[in-house]
Design a protein around this motif. Structure first.
Motif, PDB file in Angstrom:
ATOM      1  N   UNK A 114       0.825  -1.205   0.000  1.00  0.00           N
ATOM      2  CA  UNK A 114       0.000   0.000   0.000  1.00  0.00           C
ATOM      3  C   UNK A 114       0.857   1.252   0.000  1.00  0.00           C
ATOM      4  N   UNK A 115       0.417   2.242  -0.765  1.00  0.00           N
ATOM      5  CA  UNK A 115       1.113   3.516  -0.763  1.00  0.00           C
ATOM      6  C   UNK A 115       0.824   4.361   0.461  1.00  0.00           C
ATOM      7  N   UNK A 116      -0.176   3.976   1.247  1.00  0.00           N
ATOM      8  CA  UNK A 116      -0.559   4.752   2.420  1.00  0.00           C
ATOM      9  C   UNK A 116       0.029   4.208   3.723  1.00  0.00           C
ATOM     10  N   UNK A 117       0.856   3.180   3.626  1.00  0.00           N
ATOM     11  CA  UNK A 117       1.373   2.542   4.837  1.00  0.00           C
ATOM     12  C   UNK A 117       2.258   3.472   5.655  1.00  0.00           C
ATOM     13  N   UNK A 118       3.038   4.311   5.009  1.00  0.00           N
ATOM     14  CA  UNK A 118       3.938   5.194   5.756  1.00  0.00           C
ATOM     15  C   UNK A 118       3.147   6.146   6.636  1.00  0.00           C
ATOM     16  N   UNK A 119       2.097   6.748   6.094  1.00  0.00           N
ATOM     17  CA  UNK A 119       1.263   7.659   6.891  1.00  0.00           C
ATOM     18  C   UNK A 119       0.574   6.904   8.023  1.00  0.00           C
ATOM     19  N   UNK A 120       0.116   5.680   7.754  1.00  0.00           N
ATOM     20  CA  UNK A 120      -0.515   4.858   8.788  1.00  0.00           C
ATOM     21  C   UNK A 120       0.441   4.607   9.949  1.00  0.00           C
ATOM     22  N   UNK A 121       1.678   4.263   9.635  1.00  0.00           N
ATOM     23  CA  UNK A 121       2.665   3.984  10.677  1.00  0.00           C
ATOM     24  C   UNK A 121       3.055   5.247  11.442  1.00  0.00           C
ATOM     25  N   UNK A 122       3.105   6.370  10.760  1.00  0.00           N
ATOM     26  CA  UNK A 122       3.482   7.617  11.424  1.00  0.00           C
ATOM     27  C   UNK A 122       2.430   8.071  12.433  1.00  0.00           C
ATOM     28  N   UNK A 123       1.169   7.830  12.143  1.00  0.00           N
ATOM     29  CA  UNK A 123       0.123   8.357  13.026  1.00  0.00           C
ATOM     30  C   UNK A 123      -0.336   7.375  14.094  1.00  0.00           C
ATOM     31  N   UNK A 124       0.057   6.101  14.015  1.00  0.00           N
ATOM     32  CA  UNK A 124      -0.482   5.103  14.934  1.00  0.00           C
ATOM     33  C   UNK A 124       0.625   4.363  15.675  1.00  0.00           C
ATOM     34  N   UNK A 125       0.729   4.597  16.978  1.00  0.00           N
ATOM     35  CA  UNK A 125       1.696   3.863  17.795  1.00  0.00           C
ATOM     36  C   UNK A 125       1.320   2.387  17.873  1.00  0.00           C
ATOM     37  N   UNK A 126       0.016   2.093  17.904  1.00  0.00           N
ATOM     38  CA  UNK A 126      -0.423   0.698  17.930  1.00  0.00           C
ATOM     39  C   UNK A 126       0.025  -0.030  16.670  1.00  0.00           C
ATOM     40  N   UNK A 127      -0.079   0.655  15.543  1.00  0.00           N
ATOM     41  CA  UNK A 127       0.358   0.043  14.292  1.00  0.00           C
ATOM     42  C   UNK A 127       1.853  -0.254  14.334  1.00  0.00           C
ATOM     43  N   UNK A 128       2.629   0.685  14.825  1.00  0.00           N
ATOM     44  CA  UNK A 128       4.079   0.465  14.888  1.00  0.00           C
ATOM     45  C   UNK A 128       4.421  -0.701  15.809  1.00  0.00           C
ATOM     46  N   UNK A 129       3.723  -0.810  16.941  1.00  0.00           N
ATOM     47  CA  UNK A 129       3.980  -1.930  17.850  1.00  0.00           C
ATOM     48  C   UNK A 129       3.639  -3.262  17.188  1.00  0.00           C
ATOM     49  N   UNK A 130       2.523  -3.296  16.474  1.00  0.00           N
ATOM     50  CA  UNK A 130       2.132  -4.551  15.830  1.00  0.00           C
ATOM     51  C   UNK A 130       3.098  -4.917  14.698  1.00  0.00           C
ATOM     52  N   UNK A 131       3.480  -3.936  13.907  1.00  0.00           N
ATOM     53  CA  UNK A 131       4.419  -4.192  12.806  1.00  0.00           C
ATOM     54  C   UNK A 131       5.753  -4.685  13.362  1.00  0.00           C
ATOM     55  N   UNK A 132       6.206  -4.091  14.462  1.00  0.00           N
ATOM     56  CA  UNK A 132       7.442  -4.569  15.096  1.00  0.00           C
ATOM     57  C   UNK A 132       7.300  -6.013  15.553  1.00  0.00           C
ATOM     58  N   UNK A 133       6.176  -6.327  16.189  1.00  0.00           N
ATOM     59  CA  UNK A 133       5.932  -7.702  16.651  1.00  0.00           C
ATOM     60  C   UNK A 133       5.927  -8.669  15.480  1.00  0.00           C
ATOM     61  N   UNK A 134       5.188  -8.336  14.458  1.00  0.00           N
ATOM     62  CA  UNK A 134       5.097  -9.209  13.282  1.00  0.00           C
ATOM     63  C   UNK A 134       6.461  -9.352  12.619  1.00  0.00           C
TER      64      UNK A 134
END
Length: 392
Positions: A114-134
């Motif tokens: 997705x081209x929108x993933x960078x903005x998603x990761x920048x605005x969501x700490x939960x997203x960053x935690x999950x991406x790190x876990x995965x």
């Protein structure tokens, strides 16, 4: 006996399938080269883009995909699993399904597209935690470019688990168009082509404004063909009916199959002033047709388009820069054609389908980064299938 591959991907022949990078990548996963090596189970993730499905439809579809993955894990015991996802709910869902497959012993690969993933990761700490876990649990993420590798590394995914797998194009299909390519003759208008979703995020408003400015300038005649539809398409059609759309713009609607090829053959340059993007496959198709590309440096585009060599890169939402780029090419068709030829050579060397499939098999079969890769089960995959994979 072939190892089993679970592919959680959109069906390129499904009812909602459209042209694009995700389905091009799916065709690589489901192509004959992969079927020759793997026994493939498919869980179709295709959903329509317009109109957007409501919550009930999305939940029902997600539950169906989850049940299909669980059946495959229970009855087929795949040794390898791959899934494509976008950002948000799609990432959570597909990564969770892969974690189930990994718990059952499969090597697992997630390909965010997705081209929108960078903005998603920048605005969501939960997203960053999950991406790190995965990123620490799965065997790897297949990202589309060096730029996307940096995005996920900043989010906490170990770099050794981030592998670049570019989109690809079958350059042989477009060879007849490339062979017939000539500089635009002075007796006809220079033809720009926009090919993609007719939505705000693709930069269509800026493109229409640039055309209006160019029409007021002296210089060679030109046209802009807009091939595609979407939320902005109806607005553009209304403006055309009311005489408020620049006269040099031609609205084509969706073009598929032979019509798509015809428009790429008629064009002298592709223009894609997109605001966000993952890896727009139309750029590769244009290069395979020996077309120069005017685009913005978002997503994987800087990995593909070399400024001043295979095309021109301009800032996003910058009408002035878009005007200058289009004006330059219409005044210098020989330069445009030379850029197109260099783009053709680059597409053949780096982004041809054969290169992409070889890279995919290399990763799925564990031929890359074998030492220290978590979850590697070489005894399960077996020596015979692994010898059929393409190495470097």
């Amino acid at each position: 006996m072939k190892p089993r591959l679970l592919a959680i991907v959109p069906d390129p022949d499904g009812a909602f399938a459209q042209a694009g990078g995700v389905l091009s990548a799916t065709r690589a996963v489901l192509g004959p080269e992969v079927h020759a090596v793997f026994d493939v189970d498919i869980v179709d993730t295709t959903m329509r883009a317009f109109p957007r499905p409501d919550l009930r439809e999305r939940v029902t579809s997600g539950a169906g995909r989850g049940a299909a993955v669980l059946r495959s894990i229970a009855h087929r015991r795949p040794q390898v699993a791959i899934a494509f996802c976008s950002e948000g709910t799609s990432f959570y869902e597909k990564s969770a399904l892969l974690l189930l497959a990994r718990a059952a012993g499969a090597r697992t690969w997630l390909s965010p597209r997705s081209g929108r993933a960078e903005a998603w990761l920048e605005r969501s700490a939960r997203a960053r935690r999950w991406v790190t876990h995965v990123g620490h649990k799965l065997d790897g993420l297949l990202v589309q470019s060096e730029g996307w590798r940096e995005v996920y590394a900043r989010a906490g995914v170990p770099r050794e688990r981030l592998h670049i797998w570019h989109n690809t194009v079958d350059t042989r299909i477009w060879q007849p168009i490339a062979s017939a390519r000539r500089p635009a003759p002075p007796e006809r208008p220079f033809r720009f082509l926009f090919l993609g979703w007719a939505i705000e995020a693709k930069g269509l408003r800026e493109l229409c404004a640039a055309v209006e400015t160019l029409e007021a300038r002296s210089g060679p005649q030109f046209q802009l063909a807009i091939a595609g539809d979407g939320a902005l398409g109806e607005t553009l059609r209304e403006q055309a009916a009311e005489g408020r759309l620049p006269r040099s713009i031609e609205l084509l609607g969706w073009v598929k199959g032979d019509r798509r090829a015809d428009e790429l053959a008629r064009a002298d340059a592709l223009v894609l002033p997109t605001h966000v993007d993952g890896f727009p496959n139309v750029v590769l198709e244009a290069m395979a047709c020996a077309l120069p590309v005017i685009a913005t440096p978002v997503g994987a585009i800087p990995d593909v388009v070399l400024p001043e060599e295979t095309g021109l890169l301009i800032p996003t939402r910058d009408v002035g820069s878009l005007v200058e780029a289009m004006d330059r090419l219409r005044h210098h068709p020989e330069e445009a054609a030379a850029m197109g030829q260099r783009g053709l050579a680059r597409a053949r060397a780096r982004f041809d389908r054969t290169v992409g499939v070889a890279r995919l098999l290399e990763l799925l079969l564990g031929e890359q980064d074998r030492e220290g890769a978590p979850g590697m089960n070489t005894m399960t995959l077996g020596e015979e299938p692994r010898s059929q994979g393409a190495g470097e």
